[in-house]
Design a protein around this motif. Sequence first.
Motif, PDB file in Angstrom:
ATOM      1  N   VAL A 124       0.818  -1.121   0.014  1.00  0.00           N
ATOM      2  CA  VAL A 124       0.018   0.039   0.097  1.00  0.00           C
ATOM      3  C   VAL A 124       0.964   1.154   0.026  1.00  0.00           C
ATOM      4  CG1 VAL A 124      -1.904   1.311   1.120  1.00  0.00           C
ATOM      5  CG2 VAL A 124      -1.761  -1.210   1.337  1.00  0.00           C
ATOM      6  N   LEU A 125       1.063   1.811  -1.066  1.00  0.00           N
ATOM      7  CA  LEU A 125       1.984   2.810  -1.226  1.00  0.00           C
ATOM      8  C   LEU A 125       1.734   4.103  -1.117  1.00  0.00           C
ATOM      9  CD1 LEU A 125       4.934   3.889  -2.489  1.00  0.00           C
ATOM     10  CD2 LEU A 125       3.940   4.099  -4.581  1.00  0.00           C
ATOM     11  N   CYS A 126       1.942   4.878  -0.016  1.00  0.00           N
ATOM     12  CA  CYS A 126       1.424   6.092   0.302  1.00  0.00           C
ATOM     13  C   CYS A 126       2.381   7.337  -0.428  1.00  0.00           C
ATOM     14  CB  CYS A 126       1.447   6.372   1.749  1.00  0.00           C
ATOM     15  SG  CYS A 126       0.613   5.318   2.871  1.00  0.00           S
ATOM     16  N   ILE A 127       1.659   8.134  -1.011  1.00  0.00           N
ATOM     17  CA  ILE A 127       2.064   9.244  -1.828  1.00  0.00           C
ATOM     18  C   ILE A 127       1.336  10.567  -1.561  1.00  0.00           C
ATOM     19  CG2 ILE A 127       2.945   7.795  -3.652  1.00  0.00           C
ATOM     20  CD1 ILE A 127       0.730   9.094  -5.366  1.00  0.00           C
ATOM     21  N   GLY A 128       2.028  11.527  -1.427  1.00  0.00           N
ATOM     22  CA  GLY A 128       1.346  12.828  -1.422  1.00  0.00           C
ATOM     23  C   GLY A 128       2.456  14.047  -1.214  1.00  0.00           C
ATOM     24  N   GLU A 129       1.893  15.166  -1.217  1.00  0.00           N
ATOM     25  CA  GLU A 129       2.755  16.711  -1.056  1.00  0.00           C
ATOM     26  C   GLU A 129       2.431  17.315   0.202  1.00  0.00           C
ATOM     27  OE1 GLU A 129      -1.212  18.081  -2.161  1.00  0.00           O
ATOM     28  OE2 GLU A 129      -0.065  16.039  -2.167  1.00  0.00           O
ATOM     29  N   SER A 130       3.443  18.147   0.492  1.00  0.00           N
ATOM     30  CA  SER A 130       3.359  19.170   1.592  1.00  0.00           C
ATOM     31  C   SER A 130       2.353  20.230   1.565  1.00  0.00           C
ATOM     32  CB  SER A 130       4.816  19.630   2.094  1.00  0.00           C
ATOM     33  OG  SER A 130       5.247  20.430   1.068  1.00  0.00           O
ATOM     34  N   GLU A 131       2.148  20.745   2.416  1.00  0.00           N
ATOM     35  CA  GLU A 131       1.215  22.025   2.268  1.00  0.00           C
ATOM     36  C   GLU A 131       2.040  23.201   1.383  1.00  0.00           C
ATOM     37  OE1 GLU A 131      -1.746  24.918   4.773  1.00  0.00           O
ATOM     38  OE2 GLU A 131      -0.093  23.819   5.905  1.00  0.00           O
ATOM     39  N   ASN A 161      -1.879  -5.388  -9.084  1.00  0.00           N
ATOM     40  CA  ASN A 161      -2.362  -5.967  -7.487  1.00  0.00           C
ATOM     41  C   ASN A 161      -1.632  -5.329  -6.532  1.00  0.00           C
ATOM     42  OD1 ASN A 161      -3.758  -8.208  -8.765  1.00  0.00           O
ATOM     43  ND2 ASN A 161      -1.966  -9.364  -9.220  1.00  0.00           N
ATOM     44  N   SER A 162      -1.604  -4.092  -6.465  1.00  0.00           N
ATOM     45  CA  SER A 162      -1.005  -3.268  -5.562  1.00  0.00           C
ATOM     46  C   SER A 162      -2.054  -2.154  -5.193  1.00  0.00           C
ATOM     47  CB  SER A 162       0.283  -2.445  -6.173  1.00  0.00           C
ATOM     48  OG  SER A 162       1.096  -3.700  -6.492  1.00  0.00           O
ATOM     49  N   VAL A 163      -1.865  -1.254  -4.283  1.00  0.00           N
ATOM     50  CA  VAL A 163      -2.877  -0.125  -3.771  1.00  0.00           C
ATOM     51  C   VAL A 163      -1.852   1.072  -3.565  1.00  0.00           C
ATOM     52  CG1 VAL A 163      -4.298   0.626  -1.864  1.00  0.00           C
ATOM     53  CG2 VAL A 163      -4.214  -2.072  -2.555  1.00  0.00           C
ATOM     54  N   ILE A 164      -2.258   2.006  -4.038  1.00  0.00           N
ATOM     55  CA  ILE A 164      -1.837   3.443  -3.773  1.00  0.00           C
ATOM     56  C   ILE A 164      -2.666   4.382  -3.006  1.00  0.00           C
ATOM     57  CG2 ILE A 164      -1.231   5.548  -4.975  1.00  0.00           C
ATOM     58  CD1 ILE A 164      -0.798   3.877  -7.448  1.00  0.00           C
ATOM     59  N   ALA A 165      -2.201   4.951  -2.019  1.00  0.00           N
ATOM     60  CA  ALA A 165      -2.852   5.750  -1.188  1.00  0.00           C
ATOM     61  C   ALA A 165      -2.534   7.215  -1.286  1.00  0.00           C
ATOM     62  CB  ALA A 165      -2.643   5.168   0.363  1.00  0.00           C
ATOM     63  N   TYR A 166      -3.354   8.092  -1.859  1.00  0.00           N
ATOM     64  CA  TYR A 166      -2.993   9.433  -1.690  1.00  0.00           C
ATOM     65  C   TYR A 166      -3.281  10.087  -0.704  1.00  0.00           C
ATOM     66  CZ  TYR A 166      -3.162  14.252  -2.990  1.00  0.00           C
ATOM     67  OH  TYR A 166      -3.333  15.657  -2.843  1.00  0.00           O
ATOM     68  N   GLU A 167      -2.146  10.529   0.143  1.00  0.00           N
ATOM     69  CA  GLU A 167      -2.637  11.201   1.308  1.00  0.00           C
ATOM     70  C   GLU A 167      -1.569  12.721   1.264  1.00  0.00           C
ATOM     71  OE1 GLU A 167      -3.345   8.229   4.896  1.00  0.00           O
ATOM     72  OE2 GLU A 167      -0.948   8.348   4.441  1.00  0.00           O
ATOM     73  N   PRO A 168      -2.506  13.637   1.138  1.00  0.00           N
ATOM     74  CA  PRO A 168      -1.670  14.930   0.978  1.00  0.00           C
ATOM     75  C   PRO A 168      -1.275  15.284   2.690  1.00  0.00           C
ATOM     76  CG  PRO A 168      -4.071  15.229   1.105  1.00  0.00           C
ATOM     77  CD  PRO A 168      -3.621  13.730   0.864  1.00  0.00           C
ATOM     78  N   LYS A 203      -6.874   0.763 -15.023  1.00  0.00           N
ATOM     79  CA  LYS A 203      -8.193   0.485 -14.661  1.00  0.00           C
ATOM     80  C   LYS A 203      -8.544  -0.085 -13.406  1.00  0.00           C
ATOM     81  CE  LYS A 203      -9.800   0.629 -19.501  1.00  0.00           C
ATOM     82  NZ  LYS A 203     -10.192  -0.166 -20.719  1.00  0.00           N
ATOM     83  N   THR A 204      -7.666  -1.006 -13.079  1.00  0.00           N
ATOM     84  CA  THR A 204      -7.981  -1.928 -11.794  1.00  0.00           C
ATOM     85  C   THR A 204      -7.016  -1.636 -10.716  1.00  0.00           C
ATOM     86  OG1 THR A 204      -6.262  -3.393 -12.585  1.00  0.00           O
ATOM     87  CG2 THR A 204      -8.430  -3.982 -13.544  1.00  0.00           C
ATOM     88  N   VAL A 205      -6.151  -0.837 -10.647  1.00  0.00           N
ATOM     89  CA  VAL A 205      -5.248  -0.257  -9.392  1.00  0.00           C
ATOM     90  C   VAL A 205      -6.290   0.457  -8.363  1.00  0.00           C
ATOM     91  CG1 VAL A 205      -4.542   1.777 -10.272  1.00  0.00           C
ATOM     92  CG2 VAL A 205      -3.199   0.615  -8.490  1.00  0.00           C
ATOM     93  N   ILE A 206      -6.277   0.017  -7.321  1.00  0.00           N
ATOM     94  CA  ILE A 206      -7.038   0.448  -6.168  1.00  0.00           C
ATOM     95  C   ILE A 206      -6.368   1.930  -5.616  1.00  0.00           C
ATOM     96  CG2 ILE A 206      -7.707   0.425  -3.991  1.00  0.00           C
ATOM     97  CD1 ILE A 206      -8.380  -2.446  -4.510  1.00  0.00           C
ATOM     98  N   ILE A 207      -7.018   2.910  -5.729  1.00  0.00           N
ATOM     99  CA  ILE A 207      -6.286   4.115  -5.210  1.00  0.00           C
ATOM    100  C   ILE A 207      -7.162   4.765  -4.144  1.00  0.00           C
ATOM    101  CG2 ILE A 207      -5.491   6.678  -5.774  1.00  0.00           C
ATOM    102  CD1 ILE A 207      -5.298   5.870  -8.826  1.00  0.00           C
ATOM    103  N   GLN A 208      -6.797   4.755  -2.853  1.00  0.00           N
ATOM    104  CA  GLN A 208      -7.317   5.005  -1.855  1.00  0.00           C
ATOM    105  C   GLN A 208      -7.102   6.547  -1.513  1.00  0.00           C
ATOM    106  OE1 GLN A 208      -5.189   2.434   0.933  1.00  0.00           O
ATOM    107  NE2 GLN A 208      -7.345   1.521   1.563  1.00  0.00           N
ATOM    108  N   TYR A 209      -7.945   7.441  -0.775  1.00  0.00           N
ATOM    109  CA  TYR A 209      -7.689   8.632  -0.201  1.00  0.00           C
ATOM    110  C   TYR A 209      -7.431   8.738   1.247  1.00  0.00           C
ATOM    111  CZ  TYR A 209      -8.061  13.479   1.441  1.00  0.00           C
ATOM    112  OH  TYR A 209      -7.758  14.533   2.066  1.00  0.00           O
ATOM    113  N   GLY A 210      -6.625   9.421   1.816  1.00  0.00           N
ATOM    114  CA  GLY A 210      -6.294   9.429   3.105  1.00  0.00           C
ATOM    115  C   GLY A 210      -5.824  10.622   3.600  1.00  0.00           C
ATOM    116  N   GLY A 211      -6.431  11.029   4.862  1.00  0.00           N
ATOM    117  CA  GLY A 211      -6.007  12.478   5.277  1.00  0.00           C
ATOM    118  C   GLY A 211      -7.227  13.114   5.834  1.00  0.00           C
ATOM    119  N   SER A 212      -7.477  12.792   7.271  1.00  0.00           N
ATOM    120  CA  SER A 212      -8.675  13.395   7.879  1.00  0.00           C
ATOM    121  C   SER A 212      -9.971  12.939   7.441  1.00  0.00           C
ATOM    122  CB  SER A 212      -8.736  14.650   7.949  1.00  0.00           C
ATOM    123  OG  SER A 212      -7.407  15.160   8.466  1.00  0.00           O
TER     124      SER A 212
END
Length: 255
Positions: A124-131, A161-168, A203-212
């Motif tokens: 579950v790969l977390c990615i995201g940017e700073s303020e 078969n991987s997951v990405i979590a976008y977490e600003p 089309k199939t990769v799961i992209i979650q949102y994270g951050g409050s």
Amino acid sequence: MRRSLIMGNWKLNGSLSMLAEFITSLSDQIDALKMCDIAIAPPAVYLHEAKKQLKNDRISLAAQNVDFNTGGAFTGELSPQMLKEVGAKYVIIGHSERRSYHQETNEGIAKKFALLKETGLIPVLCIGESETENAQGLTQTICAKQLDAILAKCGPDAFKNSVIAYEPIWAIGTGKAATASEAQKVHAFIRQHVSKGKDEIAKTVIIQYGGSVNASNADEFFAEKDIDGALVGGASLKVNDFLKIAQSAVAAKTF
């Protein structure tokens, strides 16, 4: 149709009694959540006990981190095989707290990603940017750089078969969340970027949102077409709040 994945990241929280109560309550209501996948990531010391208590394979376990070595003189670290043996299915890597507090680099995270894939665990790969980066309009640039490290290490099929979590980063634990439309724009960019000619993967990769993410705002996020669930922090520590978020994901898939 992609299934939503609701994952609770407990971070440095929890106890054996909390674990038992949480699993019991979650198990009692899991049958109503058939349209999404559920996972919890308690501290690693509780994974084995969680595995023993889980009676329903609808609830999966995740680890919060892993080392990129398989064994040796690395005091305090845990290998992918160890985590797999105690019941982990998913492993969170690249969380901004690890990047910040432990100076983890894109290259080191890519090594972890590759090793997890070799071991048969789902990263579950977390990615995201700073303020500051967000204010400078660098969100896509930062996310692309973090994704490209994985693609360079593992090739164009990396995100199968991987997951990405976008977490600003500016939204993690702050009570500030991106708007649903803002998050959707980034998710759409991520989906396009990881395709690299592999449309089926995109089309199939799961992209979650994270951050409050919480029970009050989850509906808005899950209504967006490229947001496939959430990596939940503080709201995952109370089972009723966690369940409400999962119920929102189910509702979004059935309207």
